[in-house]
Scaffold this active site. Structure first.
Site, mmCIF file in Angstrom:
data_model
loop_
_atom_site.group_PDB
_atom_site.id
_atom_site.type_symbol
_atom_site.label_atom_id
_atom_site.label_comp_id
_atom_site.label_asym_id
_atom_site.label_seq_id
_atom_site.Cartn_x
_atom_site.Cartn_y
_atom_site.Cartn_z
ATOM 1 N N HIS A 1 -112.360 -48.379 -103.794
ATOM 2 C CA HIS A 1 -112.767 -49.525 -102.975
ATOM 3 C C HIS A 1 -113.982 -50.179 -103.630
ATOM 4 O O HIS A 1 -113.900 -50.573 -104.780
ATOM 5 C CB HIS A 1 -113.023 -49.029 -101.540
ATOM 6 C CG HIS A 1 -113.219 -50.083 -100.505
ATOM 7 N ND1 HIS A 1 -112.919 -51.400 -100.675
ATOM 8 C CD2 HIS A 1 -113.702 -49.983 -99.238
ATOM 9 C CE1 HIS A 1 -113.205 -52.073 -99.563
ATOM 10 N NE2 HIS A 1 -113.685 -51.235 -98.680
ATOM 11 N N HIS B 1 -104.331 -53.955 -106.363
ATOM 12 C CA HIS B 1 -104.873 -54.247 -105.025
ATOM 13 C C HIS B 1 -103.797 -53.958 -103.992
ATOM 14 O O HIS B 1 -102.614 -54.169 -104.241
ATOM 15 C CB HIS B 1 -105.296 -55.723 -104.917
ATOM 16 C CG HIS B 1 -106.219 -55.982 -103.787
ATOM 17 N ND1 HIS B 1 -105.767 -56.199 -102.512
ATOM 18 C CD2 HIS B 1 -107.560 -56.015 -103.728
ATOM 19 C CE1 HIS B 1 -106.811 -56.389 -101.718
ATOM 20 N NE2 HIS B 1 -107.910 -56.270 -102.427
ATOM 21 N N ASP C 1 -113.450 -56.705 -108.532
ATOM 22 C CA ASP C 1 -114.416 -55.805 -109.192
ATOM 23 C C ASP C 1 -114.361 -55.870 -110.702
ATOM 24 O O ASP C 1 -115.213 -55.277 -111.369
ATOM 25 C CB ASP C 1 -114.145 -54.365 -108.734
ATOM 26 C CG ASP C 1 -114.457 -54.198 -107.261
ATOM 27 O OD1 ASP C 1 -113.557 -53.823 -106.499
ATOM 28 O OD2 ASP C 1 -115.600 -54.522 -106.880
HETATM 29 C C1 SDX Z 1 -111.434 -53.485 -103.421
HETATM 30 O O1 SDX Z 1 -108.552 -53.779 -99.399
HETATM 31 C C2 SDX Z 1 -109.375 -54.684 -99.898
HETATM 32 O O2 SDX Z 1 -109.329 -55.814 -99.570
HETATM 33 C C3 SDX Z 1 -110.387 -54.133 -100.899
HETATM 34 C C4 SDX Z 1 -111.256 -55.168 -101.591
HETATM 35 C C5 SDX Z 1 -112.202 -55.838 -100.613
HETATM 36 O O3 SDX Z 1 -112.677 -56.939 -100.917
HETATM 37 O O4 SDX Z 1 -112.568 -55.184 -99.583
HETATM 38 O O5 SDX Z 1 -110.470 -56.158 -102.216
HETATM 39 C C6 SDX Z 1 -112.166 -54.517 -102.637
HETATM 40 O O6 SDX Z 1 -111.451 -52.335 -103.055
HETATM 41 C C7 SDX Z 1 -110.649 -53.920 -104.635
HETATM 42 C C8 SDX Z 1 -109.885 -52.734 -105.312
HETATM 43 C C9 SDX Z 1 -110.863 -51.980 -106.208
HETATM 44 N N1 SDX Z 1 -110.283 -50.737 -106.702
HETATM 45 C C10 SDX Z 1 -109.916 -50.606 -108.007
HETATM 46 O O7 SDX Z 1 -109.996 -51.510 -108.844
HETATM 47 C C11 SDX Z 1 -109.460 -49.197 -108.374
HETATM 48 C C12 SDX Z 1 -108.166 -49.292 -109.206
HETATM 49 N N2 SDX Z 1 -107.117 -49.747 -108.331
HETATM 50 C C13 SDX Z 1 -106.206 -48.759 -107.735
HETATM 51 O O8 SDX Z 1 -106.878 -47.576 -107.370
HETATM 52 C C14 SDX Z 1 -105.274 -49.361 -106.689
HETATM 53 O O9 SDX Z 1 -104.769 -50.500 -107.241
HETATM 54 C C15 SDX Z 1 -105.794 -49.665 -105.305
HETATM 55 C C16 SDX Z 1 -106.430 -48.483 -104.652
HETATM 56 C C17 SDX Z 1 -106.774 -50.782 -105.346
HETATM 57 C C18 SDX Z 1 -104.596 -50.108 -104.450
HETATM 58 O O10 SDX Z 1 -103.776 -49.008 -104.348
HETATM 59 P P1 SDX Z 1 -102.447 -49.066 -103.401
HETATM 60 O O11 SDX Z 1 -102.262 -50.383 -102.790
HETATM 61 O O12 SDX Z 1 -102.493 -47.888 -102.514
HETATM 62 O O13 SDX Z 1 -101.310 -49.003 -104.438
HETATM 63 P P2 SDX Z 1 -100.839 -47.694 -105.110
HETATM 64 O O14 SDX Z 1 -102.036 -46.836 -105.417
HETATM 65 O O15 SDX Z 1 -99.754 -47.124 -104.302
HETATM 66 O O16 SDX Z 1 -100.294 -48.224 -106.512
HETATM 67 C C19 SDX Z 1 -99.001 -48.793 -106.575
HETATM 68 C C20 SDX Z 1 -98.516 -48.374 -107.959
HETATM 69 C C21 SDX Z 1 -98.667 -46.879 -108.204
HETATM 70 O O17 SDX Z 1 -97.641 -46.502 -109.121
HETATM 71 P P3 SDX Z 1 -96.300 -45.780 -108.474
HETATM 72 O O18 SDX Z 1 -96.791 -44.564 -107.722
HETATM 73 O O19 SDX Z 1 -95.654 -46.817 -107.597
HETATM 74 O O20 SDX Z 1 -95.486 -45.420 -109.700
HETATM 75 O O21 SDX Z 1 -99.326 -49.025 -108.956
HETATM 76 C C22 SDX Z 1 -100.029 -48.035 -109.721
HETATM 77 C C23 SDX Z 1 -99.996 -46.742 -108.924
HETATM 78 O O22 SDX Z 1 -100.017 -45.622 -109.814
HETATM 79 N N3 SDX Z 1 -101.397 -48.522 -109.848
HETATM 80 C C24 SDX Z 1 -102.108 -48.464 -110.967
HETATM 81 C C25 SDX Z 1 -103.325 -49.091 -110.645
HETATM 82 N N4 SDX Z 1 -103.326 -49.465 -109.367
HETATM 83 C C26 SDX Z 1 -102.127 -49.116 -108.869
HETATM 84 N N5 SDX Z 1 -101.823 -47.955 -112.195
HETATM 85 C C27 SDX Z 1 -102.815 -48.075 -113.119
HETATM 86 N N6 SDX Z 1 -104.018 -48.653 -112.900
HETATM 87 C C28 SDX Z 1 -104.308 -49.171 -111.671
HETATM 88 N N7 SDX Z 1 -105.501 -49.744 -111.451
#
Ligand code: SDX
Length: 429
Positions: A265, A306, A364
């Site tokens: 997050h 996201h 971010d």
């Molecule tokens: C913020 O919610 C908000 O609005 C948050 C925010 C706000 O303003 O409040 O926008 C701020 O938190 C932005 C996000 C910051 N976090 C990151 O940058 C960390 C990296 N991102 C990931 O951890 C992830 O993308 C999340 C946590 C942000 C979102 O995760 P989800 O929606 O739960 O999606 P998921 O983890 O289920 O991913 C879907 C797929 C997965 O692969 P499969 O299991 O389907 O095979 O996409 C892959 C994930 O492995 N994936 C990534 C990835 N993000 C998702 N693979 C590699 N790198 C990534 N960054």
């Protein structure tokens, strides 16, 4: 609300009619509350498809990369507004006129100082404490100074708490930085605007006059604005859930700060900089992109992906433009981290894995590059995010408290042991 409905057909049971509600924008929602009377719960870990509340504050269209605050596009606010005006908009639902804007800014200015005993509170922390650990503590501790003027059911008390929190977050944030480097705390100045005051309290010293660079102040203000609110994200949902128990707003915001800290997050901006520094050179980008795609490797590309955006995060686009402006102002156009970030974005956006999973840079990805260029240490990045997000947290808390609400209490799918009798110690194998 509409009179549309969904009919749930269950084997051996009468069908259940579930009302469908439509908002002004976004998908319809199925009201599942009638399920309880039929002995059923819904199941949606992570609330991926669950609307936890009705809200009029912010709307996101993740497929189109749209972000509206009270209907105004984030791109227009970032270009034409400022953080305090956006705070007013989030809290009150309308942009202020000139008088309202001046009065609001003046009220904020009059609340920027913190009780001097808060400085003693800081002395309880190690100098190398993570600034977010300190912020969780000192923001929650504000309750100890204002518990007597805090009837959450009194709109005037709620408004005063909102003003106090928005006004004092920059002061407390700058204090965490000063404490970590052993410099004296700088008192806020009433002749500076919100972002200028923050940079002054961060980098000024009692030894000499400190002139704030207006380009950096504008960039700082835009960073605050771009973080101001974002629907029911994890930290905002935490604030709402805490507030639903009747907890005071300072405790609720402290809970939001704790939730924001996680690297998935708000902690991602700090993690992005650490990742870019670990990559170190554009030649190593393919290695890290491959790791991000490897299911057996927990590494994820920080700043990418996201829960809601399956297109560009509109904030990331504005942040990227601000990064170019700040770095050219500082003569850092060739900043190695910016080069790595831009090349990483280019490679990732061409990679089938990221295209198929719709992973784009989020808010971010570029913010940390600007903050680092301004001279803010990586450990302070999530504190800046919390500072910017404070008006959004408060607006949602206030929206909930000022309308009929119930204490939040999710249910569960239990898969543990069925009832069994206790076994005395001498009868256990
Ligand atoms: C913020 O919610 C908000 O609005 C948050 C925010 C706000 O303003 O409040 O926008 C701020 O938190 C932005 C996000 C910051 N976090 C990151 O940058 C960390 C990296 N991102 C990931 O951890 C992830 O993308 C999340 C946590 C942000 C979102 O995760 P989800 O929606 O739960 O999606 P998921 O983890 O289920 O991913 C879907 C797929 C997965 O692969 P499969 O299991 O389907 O095979 O996409 C892959 C994930 O492995 N994936 C990534 C990835 N993000 C998702 N693979 C590699 N790198 C990534 N960054």
């Amino acid at each position: 609300m509409t009179d549309k409905k969904a009919r749930l057909a269950l084997e051996g049971k009468d069908p259940i009619d579930l009302p469908i509600h439509s908002g002004t924008l976004g998908p319809d929602v199925v009201d599942v509350s009638p399920l309880l009377a039929n002995g059923l719960f819904t199941y949606d870990p992570g609330f991926v498809a669950t609307a936890a509340c009705e809200s009029r504050i912010t709307f996101i269209d993740g497929d189109k990369g749209v972000l509206l605050h009270r209907g105004y596009p984030i791109e227009q606010l970032a270009e034409q507004s400022d953080h305090l005006e956006t705070c007013y908009l989030l809290l009150n639902g309308e942009l202020p006129n000139a008088r309202q804007k001046a009065e609001f800014a003046e009220r904020i200015t009059r609340h920027t100082m913190v009780h001097d005993q808060i400085t003693t509170f800081f002395k309880g922390f190690r100098r190398d404490a993570h600034p977010m650990a300190i912020m969780c503590g000192v923001v929650g501790a504000l309750s100890a100074f204002y518990h007597d003027s805090l009837d959450i059911n009194d709109p005037r008390h709620r408004e005063t708490s909102a003003i106090r929190l928005i006004a004092k977050m920059p002061t407390l944030a700058a204090m965490t930085y000063k404490y970590s480097i052993g410099q004296p705390f700088m008192y806020p100045r009433n002749d500076l605007n919100y972002a200028e005051n923050f940079l002054y309290m961060m980098f000024g010293t009692p030894c000499e006059e400190f002139k704030v660079n207006p380009v950096l102040a504008r960039a700082m203000d835009r960073i605050f604005l771009l973080h101001a609110d974002h629907e029911q994200n994890a930290s905002t949902s935490t604030v709402r859930l805490s507030g639903s128990t009747g907890a005071n707003p300072f405790a609720c915001i402290s809970a939001g700060i704790a939730a924001l800290w996680g690297p998935s997050h708000g902690g991602a901006n700090e993690a992005v900089l650490n990742m870019l520094e670990e990559i170190g050179d554009v030649s190593r980008i393919p290695e890290f992109v491959n790791r991000a795609k490897d299911k057996n490797d927990p590494f994820r590309l920080m700043g990418f992906g996201h829960r809601v955006y399956k297109n560009f995060d509109p904030r990331a686009k504005v942040m990227k433009q601000a990064a170019d402006e700040v770095l050219s102002e500082l003569g850092l156009e060739n900043d190695p981290l910016l080069k790595i970030a831009k090349e990483l974005e280019r490679i990732a956006l061409e990679d089938p894995y990221f295209i198929e999973k719709k992973l784009y840079p989020n808010v971010d990805f570029y913010s940390g590059i600007i903050l680092k260029a301004i001279g803010i240490p990586t450990s302070m990045f999530t504190v800046i995010f919390a500072l910017g997000r404070t008006p959004g947290w408060i607006a949602h808390w206030n929206e909930m408290i000022s309308n009929p609400y119930k204490i939040g209490r999710p249910r569960q799918l239990y898969t543990g042991p069925v009832r069994r009798d206790f076994q005395p110690l001498d009868q256990r194998s």
